[in-house]
Write an enzyme that holds these catalytic residues in place. Structure first.
Site, PDB file in Angstrom:
ATOM      1  CB  VAL A 502      -0.964   0.018   1.212  1.00 29.72           C
ATOM      2  CG1 VAL A 502      -1.880  -1.190   1.168  1.00 29.72           C
ATOM      3  CG2 VAL A 502      -0.200   0.046   2.527  1.00 29.72           C
ATOM      4  CD  GLU A 503       0.620   5.190   3.245  1.00 32.08           C
ATOM      5  OE1 GLU A 503       1.802   5.566   3.341  1.00 32.08           O
ATOM      6  OE2 GLU A 503      -0.208   5.322   4.158  1.00 32.08           O
ATOM      7  N   GLY A 504       1.850   3.042  -2.463  1.00 26.81           N
ATOM      8  CA  GLY A 504       2.901   2.946  -3.460  1.00 26.81           C
ATOM      9  C   GLY A 504       3.646   1.646  -3.291  1.00 26.81           C
TER      10      GLY A 504
END
Length: 816
Positions: A502-504
């Protein structure tokens, strides 16, 4: 003649190393040539030619006409085009300590002038009070295995105590805690239960609360922020779609500006013929979506009838939509492995919303991507890095205790070199992770939004979390394999992919984001040159280009000189055990700056597609950051001598990683001649950096297994239950009891080897030793207690045949 040549060479090296300005170089060159003409018999033509060159270089109108002007024309043509989302990502946030690392000459005095992070009395009280109480309420096995959600009373406690409003300003009823406090609270909760940590973390990270505080209208702030602070509203933010994960700019979700009617679910009022947006979306992996009351929604906005302005494609837009609004679909859940936090899809088709539901109102239509990347530069420094730090601290605490308590062949397993090697990685990487986040949080609380450092933290902390938990699982062996309330590692291990993804996604973050942003934002001249090209500003380009050429030349000389001298001529802000580390970082900073320029020079715009090379450049920058963060943390802690094994491991590993990244870069640079030419400049005497020694690793392993200040500092914020009946709480009791009984146990083993016992089991031999006067009653009691607690530590759960009910009387069975 030889002496003159030597003087010239030394002068060039000195001027380059000291980064002398162009005018000083010019004066030195003219002076030297004049000396050669008038004292050495050189032809006057040399002096005339040098004077002409000096005039071209130093007289700006002449320089622009003959040199930088033609170069500017070519530069404008070859400068790679950037999409709007790329430009906004590059412009997002700020540069901070990362600029120093890119400079080739970090200012360590500046580094140590940054304030050491600390909690306010109010924040400390919250950490010691409500956070501790929340941790005591968490039963992670029950949450993840039985309820698959937080119990209602835990949810209510989180809301009532303001956990969802840690970032909300006090004027709106929030706690308005520092970023440092926010991270430490999340860290402590995460050491008790990931589900609770994520549930607290997300509303305080990238989402409606953060976006509203920065961009919301006054009406939006006044209505939503007090409700978010008190948990009346539960927010989620919907960005990721099935077709656009890391490439968030490619989201297919869209809205069309039109007129329509709607009923406001908050007031029940009907609004007819209003200007608004008809939105269609399908999102997934949205944390808190199944229970959210307010949906932050990102979509592409189109205005085919030009009702807002003269643009049809308005751009990515963010809006707040009450989940009770007609057409909003939520409630279904995804099941992230190892956790039970609320996560699920949301969708809607042709849902009409008014323009004033756009975050920031009509004026912020099309500004969503900029808003998101600016806030992400803050959130990525806190949430996932804090979870990673929690995993490292937790693994250090439980593994250090377990490795001392658990014995094989009459020896604590932590004293086997194979195990102590893994324990060294756990302790060393935990020190790296914690140090890296502490430095970034200092920047955040100083008002910075370090987007490059946030990407470094996101990638390197979550990757180290993966390695630390893998090592902890290996050391625990079968103890960590069997699921049940006694297994305090498995859920964290199962959850590793969440943080990685997540988050990249980490692959993308390493190969594109870290250096992709850093090369442009942190370089002292590249962004200036690019902006000059985009604005057709020849004068600005002239200044930047000449500075850039001098920067490259200086780094060529600095890399060679520092390599030849082992960086011993470089300055260091500290003496003693850490002094050489600062010098080595300076050396690699110069090398990194040189390689960056050579990569951009030789590859141009294609560099962003050379992801393996970009990743290695990012690894260099990251290693320099990790090393300096560890040194800063060491000084902030008062430079305790007992912590030296940890700081040595952290810095030496980072320097070794930097060396390996440089080596891989040089081996794979497409221009092989350039790679061959650069290698002797950077490694003139070869590669001599090595990871931390076995001796240092063993010292770390011993520190993890020994109660004391070092272990306490490293594992600060781990929630430690007091009860001996808790799988984690028993560890401290068992560790102390085991250490106290070690001498007596050694005596019993010797008595057994000497044939003093007839009993066939340990319990019988202990009784014989007491009855025969070989040990005292106090020793008997001490060993009995240590063995009982040791059994509590090493036993694993068993269940009935259907794997429904675990055995709660496991500890009462008669041991062998």
């Amino acid at each position: 003649m030889a002496l003159t040549l030597l003087i010239v060479v030394l002068a060039i090296l000195a001027l380059g190393y000291l980064r002398a300005p162009l005018i000083v170089w010019t004066a030195a060159a003219l002076g030297g040539i004049a000396y050669g003409v008038f004292a050495g018999g050189c032809h006057i033509g040399w002096l005339i030619g040098a004077a002409v060159i000096a005039a071209v270089l130093n007289l700006k109108p002449l320089r622009r006409a003959l040199l930088t002007g033609p170069i500017f024309g070519v530069f404008k043509k070859i400068t790679p085009a950037m999409s709007q989302t790329e430009q906004e990502a590059i412009n997002a946030g700020t540069v901070w300590w990362d600029r120093d690392l890119f400079s080739g000459k970090p200012d360590y005095q500046r580094l140590h002038q940054f304030p050491a992070p600390k909690l306010s009395p109010e924040e400390q009280a919250f950490l010691d009070g409500p956070t501790e109480e929340l941790c005591r309420m968490i039963d992670d096995w029950k949450i993840t295995h039985e309820l698959k959600d937080l119990p209602p009373e835990v949810w209510q406690f989180i809301k009532d105590k303001g956990f969802l409003g840690m970032i909300v300003k006090k004027q709106y009823g929030g706690l308005e805690f520092s970023n440092y406090a926010h991270a430490r609270i999340v860290t402590k909760i995460a050491t008790r239960g990931g589900t609770a940590a994520v549930s607290v973390m997300v509303p305080n990270s990238l989402g409606p609360g953060e976006l509203l505080q920065h961009y919301g209208t006054e009406a939006q702030k006044n209505y939503y922020l007090p409700r978010l602070a008190k948990g009346v509203e539960v927010p989620c933010f919907a960005l990721t779609s099935p077709y656009a994960g890391s490439d968030a700019g490619a989201i297919p979700d869209f809205g069309v500006v039109c007129r329509g009617s709607y009923t406001d679910p908050r007031t029940g009022e009907q609004h007819n013929d209003v200007l608004g947006i008809r939105v269609t979306w399908e999102k997934r992996w949205i944390t808190l979506a199944p229970v959210a009351t307010i949906l932050g929604l990102a979509f592409k906005l189109y205005d085919p009838d030009r009702l807002l302005g003269d643009k049809e494609d308005v751009g990515i837009t963010c809006a707040l939509v009450p989940t009770e609004h007609v057409g909003v679909q939520i409630g279904r859940r995804h099941w992230p492995g190892g956790s039970a936090f609320m996560n699920g899809p949301t969708w809607g088709r042709d849902v009409f919303i008014p323009l004033d539901w756009i975050i920031g109102g009509k004026a912020y239509a099309g500004q969503g991507w900029r808003m998101l990347v600016e806030c992400l530069s803050v959130g990525r420094c806190i949430s996932l890095p804090a979870m990673s730090v929690a995993s490292g601290k937790y693994a250090s605490f439980v593994t250090g205790a377990y490795a001392r308590i658990r014995e094989q062949f009459g020896l604590s397993i932590g004293k086997f070199e194979g195990v102590d090697e893994a324990m060294a990685r756990i302790g060393g990487m935990t020190y790296q992770m914690d140090s890296a986040q502490r430095l970034a949080l200092t920047g955040l609380d100083m008002g910075e939004k370090p987007s490059v450092l946030s990407a470094i933290l996101k990638y390197h902390n979550t990757e180290r979390m993966r390695k630390v938990l893998n090592d902890a699982m290996d050391i625990h062996g079968g103890k960590a394999v069997v699921l049940g309330p006694r297994n305090y590692l498995a859920r964290g291990y199962q959850s590793i992919p969440i943080g990685i993804t997540v988050e990249g996604a980490n692959i993308l973050t390493r190969s594109m984001i870290i250096y992709g942003q850093g090369a442009i934002r942190c370089h002292p001249f590249v962004l200036r040159e690019m902006k000059a090209a985009l604005s057709n500003n020849a004068a600005e380009f002239d200044d930047a280009f000449i500075g850039h050429i001098g920067f490259v030349g200086s780094n060529v000389i600095r890399s060679l000189v520092l390599g030849l001298t082992g960086a011993r001529i470089a300055g260091s802000p500290r003496s003693g055990a850490t002094a050489q580390y600062y010098r080595d970082i300076t050396r690699f900073s110069s090398a990194f700056a040189l390689l960056s320029d050579m990569a951009m020079f030789s590859l141009g715009g294609s560099l962003k597609f050379r992801e393996k090379l970009s990743a290695r450049l990012g690894d260099m920058l990251s290693a320099l950051y990790l090393a300096t963060a560890a040194l800063k943390r060491f000084e902030d802690d008062g430079a305790p001598k007992a912590d030296l094994p940890l700081v040595k491991w952290a810095v030496e590993q980072a320097l070794y990683d930097c060396q390996q990244a440089i080596d891989g870069f040089l081996d794979n640079l497409p221009n092989r001649l350039l790679g061959l030419a650069l290698r002797p400049l950077i490694f003139p005497l070869g590669r001599h950096f090595k990871p931390a020694s076995d001796k240092t690793g063993t010292e770390i392993a011993r520190l993890l297994m020994e109660p004391g200040e070092v272990r306490d500092r490293l594992t600060r914020d781990v929630f430690i239950p007091e009860s001996e009946n808790d799988a984690v709480g028993v560890l401290n009791h068992a560790l102390k009891a085991h250490i106290a009984a070690e001498a007596t146990e050694a005596k019993l083993r010797k008595l057994q080897r000497d044939g003093k016992f007839k009993a066939l089991n340990a319990k019988g031999r202990l009784d014989e030793a007491l009855q025969g006067g070989m040990i005292t009653q106090a020793e008997f009691d001490m060993v009995t207690r240590a063995r009982r607690l040791k059994r509590e530590v090493i036993m694993v759960d068993d269940f009935d045949y259907t794997l429904t009910h675990h055995d709660t009387q496991l500890s009462e069975r008669q041991p062998v």
